[in-house]
Design a protein around this motif. Structure first.
Motif, short mmCIF file in Angstrom:
data_model
loop_
_atom_site.label_atom_id
_atom_site.label_comp_id
_atom_site.label_asym_id
_atom_site.label_seq_id
_atom_site.Cartn_x
_atom_site.Cartn_y
_atom_site.Cartn_z
N VAL A 42 0.87 -1.19 0.00
CA VAL A 42 0.00 0.00 0.00
C VAL A 42 0.90 1.23 0.00
CG1 VAL A 42 -1.83 1.24 1.18
CG2 VAL A 42 -1.78 -1.26 1.25
N TYR A 66 2.03 9.25 -3.52
CA TYR A 66 1.14 9.48 -4.66
C TYR A 66 1.03 10.97 -4.98
CZ TYR A 66 -0.62 4.69 -5.05
OH TYR A 66 -0.73 3.34 -5.27
N PHE A 76 2.33 13.04 -8.28
CA PHE A 76 1.41 13.90 -9.05
C PHE A 76 2.01 15.30 -9.21
CE2 PHE A 76 -1.98 17.12 -8.87
CZ PHE A 76 -2.61 16.85 -10.08
N LEU A 124 4.81 15.32 -11.68
CA LEU A 124 4.30 15.25 -13.05
C LEU A 124 3.78 16.61 -13.51
CD1 LEU A 124 2.42 11.81 -12.85
CD2 LEU A 124 4.49 12.28 -14.15
N MET A 125 3.11 17.33 -12.61
CA MET A 125 2.59 18.67 -12.96
C MET A 125 3.75 19.62 -13.24
SD MET A 125 -0.72 18.89 -12.92
CE MET A 125 -0.56 17.43 -13.88
N THR A 163 5.26 18.92 -16.55
CA THR A 163 4.38 19.39 -17.62
C THR A 163 4.64 20.87 -17.88
OG1 THR A 163 2.71 17.78 -16.95
CG2 THR A 163 1.97 19.57 -18.35
N VAL A 210 4.97 7.16 -13.84
CA VAL A 210 3.63 6.56 -13.83
C VAL A 210 3.73 5.03 -13.76
CG1 VAL A 210 1.49 6.24 -15.15
CG2 VAL A 210 2.54 8.50 -15.04
N PHE A 249 2.49 4.68 -10.04
CA PHE A 249 1.03 4.54 -10.18
C PHE A 249 0.66 3.12 -10.61
CE2 PHE A 249 -0.21 9.28 -11.01
CZ PHE A 249 0.09 9.55 -9.70
N MET A 250 1.51 2.51 -11.45
CA MET A 250 1.18 1.16 -11.95
C MET A 250 1.85 0.08 -11.11
SD MET A 250 1.37 1.99 -16.05
CE MET A 250 0.23 0.80 -16.76
N THR A 293 -4.00 17.78 -20.06
CA THR A 293 -2.89 17.07 -19.41
C THR A 293 -3.08 17.08 -17.90
OG1 THR A 293 -1.46 17.79 -21.21
CG2 THR A 293 -0.37 16.93 -19.25
N VAL A 294 -3.42 18.25 -17.35
CA VAL A 294 -3.65 18.35 -15.91
C VAL A 294 -4.83 17.45 -15.50
CG1 VAL A 294 -4.30 19.92 -14.03
CG2 VAL A 294 -2.70 20.68 -15.81
N ILE A 309 -3.71 13.58 -15.88
CA ILE A 309 -2.76 13.15 -14.84
C ILE A 309 -3.49 13.17 -13.49
CG2 ILE A 309 -0.60 13.67 -13.65
CD1 ILE A 309 0.56 14.59 -16.28
N GLY A 310 -4.37 14.16 -13.30
CA GLY A 310 -5.20 14.18 -12.09
C GLY A 310 -6.06 12.93 -11.98
N SER A 354 -5.33 10.06 -13.18
CA SER A 354 -4.44 8.94 -12.83
C SER A 354 -4.24 8.91 -11.31
CB SER A 354 -3.08 9.08 -13.52
OG SER A 354 -2.96 8.14 -14.56
N LEU A 355 -4.12 10.11 -10.72
CA LEU A 355 -3.98 10.17 -9.26
C LEU A 355 -5.23 9.61 -8.58
CD1 LEU A 355 -2.41 11.15 -6.71
CD2 LEU A 355 -3.61 13.32 -6.95
N ALA A 382 -5.26 5.88 -8.86
CA ALA A 382 -4.32 5.26 -7.92
C ALA A 382 -4.92 5.25 -6.52
CB ALA A 382 -2.99 6.02 -7.94
N LEU A 383 -5.63 6.35 -6.16
CA LEU A 383 -6.24 6.42 -4.83
C LEU A 383 -7.42 5.45 -4.71
CD1 LEU A 383 -6.04 10.27 -4.18
CD2 LEU A 383 -4.57 8.46 -3.29
N VAL A 427 -7.54 2.46 -6.15
CA VAL A 427 -6.91 1.16 -5.89
C VAL A 427 -6.45 1.10 -4.43
CG1 VAL A 427 -4.98 -0.36 -6.49
CG2 VAL A 427 -6.17 0.88 -8.29
N ARG A 428 -5.85 2.19 -3.97
CA ARG A 428 -5.36 2.23 -2.59
C ARG A 428 -6.51 2.05 -1.59
NH1 ARG A 428 -4.31 5.64 1.66
NH2 ARG A 428 -2.29 5.31 2.66
N LEU A 448 -4.41 -0.18 -14.19
CA LEU A 448 -3.28 -0.33 -15.12
C LEU A 448 -3.66 0.20 -16.51
CD1 LEU A 448 -1.75 -3.84 -14.26
CD2 LEU A 448 -0.87 -1.58 -13.70
N HIS A 467 -3.91 4.08 -16.43
CA HIS A 467 -2.59 4.72 -16.38
C HIS A 467 -1.90 4.61 -17.74
CE1 HIS A 467 -3.05 5.39 -12.19
NE2 HIS A 467 -2.97 4.12 -11.85
N ASP A 492 -3.11 7.26 -19.88
CA ASP A 492 -2.49 8.50 -19.42
C ASP A 492 -1.09 8.64 -20.02
OD1 ASP A 492 -2.02 10.81 -17.94
OD2 ASP A 492 -1.25 9.71 -16.21
#
Lengths: 131, 240
Positions: free
Chosen positions: A35, A41, A45, A48-49, A52, A82, A86-87, B74-75, B78-79, B81-82, B85-86, B88-89, B218, B221, B224
């Motif tokens: 976890v 996380y 993020f 990544l921002m 960008t 990512v 993330f993956m 893009t924002v 990617i947001g 994707s966050l 991820a949350l 899944v968590r 997966l 992402h 993404d």
């Protein structure tokens, strides 16, 4: 005597059952996987921002051939973050990691060798018999 | 007590443990994603080659696209994707409602992305930037409808309007193919997530079994990542 044997058989049976349960529980615990913390996380993020923003800023500067290199370099780094976090590839088995890397290796062959082919076509003059 | 009696209901008979089952799923999903990498890889290959051959046309066509929408998307992506991820968590730590909430947030962000794409596509149709008989990039003797930096103006002046009207169509063909296929993947992803959200709502997942959430993660992402490359390649070639 029989009585004692019976008890022993019973305790062996119990032990076997216990070890099966423990194995099972171990399997279940392993299932929950790693976890990742919220901090990681959100950190990924924000990185990544930030990247960008950098890639947009670089587009306004004329670096010649370097523009391409910088843009693709940043995108590859972002993609790696990512994939890794993330993956969850960071927490997968070596087999999974190897498969992931091999996939991108074949992508590199697709892009690299095709570009080498097209890029070098004008280097040679075929003999007249082939023209 | 027999060991089988305590098996998790989601454990398929061909696997010994839940972790073995999950590892197989992860490996299989990656095998699928790598076929997707090569699928998009072919298009990136075509892009690279044509960008090398028609450099000036690619720079000018890319400059005609509004950065704002691409950056916003893009924002947003990617947001998403966050939030994925949350989701899944949350499933991993047995938070059913949070899982559902983050999945819905991901779908909302995905829909916002597609909405922005609709605005962009409509804009292209309006300005005749869609390859085909109606296509017109530069009218001879007229100023372009988009802003150009000093380097971009140099490129514009060394090419005839006629040749640009031909070669920039290659850029826009790739633009529509790549962003279109990317958007199609997002639509599939949102459809997938509808099912997963419903399953999460029904309480099908727990720290012991959340593989479907992780697998759709997966996939999401991966979509993404495709956009992480499309954004600089289509919007940001050279704005100087």
């Amino acid at each position: 005597m029989l009585h004692i044997l019976g008890r022993r058989a019973l305790s062996v049976g119990r032990l076997t059952a216990l070890s099966a349960t423990m194995q099972l529980r171990h399997g279940l615990l392993a299932m929950s996987g790693h976890v990742t913390s919220l901090k990681v996380y959100i950190g990924i993020f924000l990185t990544l921002m930030f990247l960008t923003g950098v890639t947009v800023a670089v587009a306004y500067v004329n670096l010649g051939q370097l523009n391409k290199v910088v843009a693709l370099g940043i995108a590859t780094f972002k993609a790696s973050l990512v994939v890794w976090y993330f993956m969850h590839v960071k927490y997968q088995s070596r087999l999974t990691k190897l498969v992931v890397v091999s996939g991108f290796f074949f992508l590199a062959i697709l892009l690299g060798l095709t570009m080498v082919d097209y890029g070098s076509r004008e280097w040679v003059n075929p003999p007249a018999s082939l023209q | 007590m027999h060991a089988h009696a305590a098996h998790h209901p989601a454990l398929q008979h061909q696997f010994q443990t839940m972790s073995q089952q999950k590892e197989s799923a992860v490996l299989g999903m990656w095998a699928f994603l790598l076929t997707e990498v090569l699928f998009f890889g072919g298009l990136f290959m075509a892009y690279m080659l044509y960008r090398t051959w028609y450099h000036d046309a690619f720079v000018l066509a890319s400059t005609s696209i509004t950065i704002f929408w691409g950056l916003l998307n893009t924002v947003v992506l990617i947001g998403s994707s966050l939030t994925m991820a949350l989701a899944v968590r949350s499933a991993q730590i047995n938070q059913r409602k949070a899982t559902v909430m983050w999945l819905i947030a991901t779908m909302v962000l995905g829909t916002v992305f597609l909405g922005v794409k609709v605005i962009e596509y409509a804009d292209k149709f309006e300005h005749h930037h869609v390859p085909g008989p109606e296509y017109a990039f530069i009218e001879p003797g007229h100023e372009p409808i988009f802003e150009l930096g000093p380097h971009g103006r140099e490129l514009l002046e060394r090419n005839s309007a006629e040749s640009l009207n031909r070669t920039t169509q290659i850029f826009f063909s790739l633009y529509f193919t790549m962003t279109g296929l990317h958007a199609l993947h997002m639509i599939i992803g949102i459809g997938l997530m509808c099912v997963i959200t419903w399953m999460a709502w029904k309480g099908r997942f727990s720290s012991e079994y959340y593989t479907p959430v992780e697998m759709s993660g997966l996939y999401w992402h991966f979509v993404d990542i495709v956009w992480i490359f499309l954004f600089p390649l289509l919007y940001l070639i050279d704005r100087s």
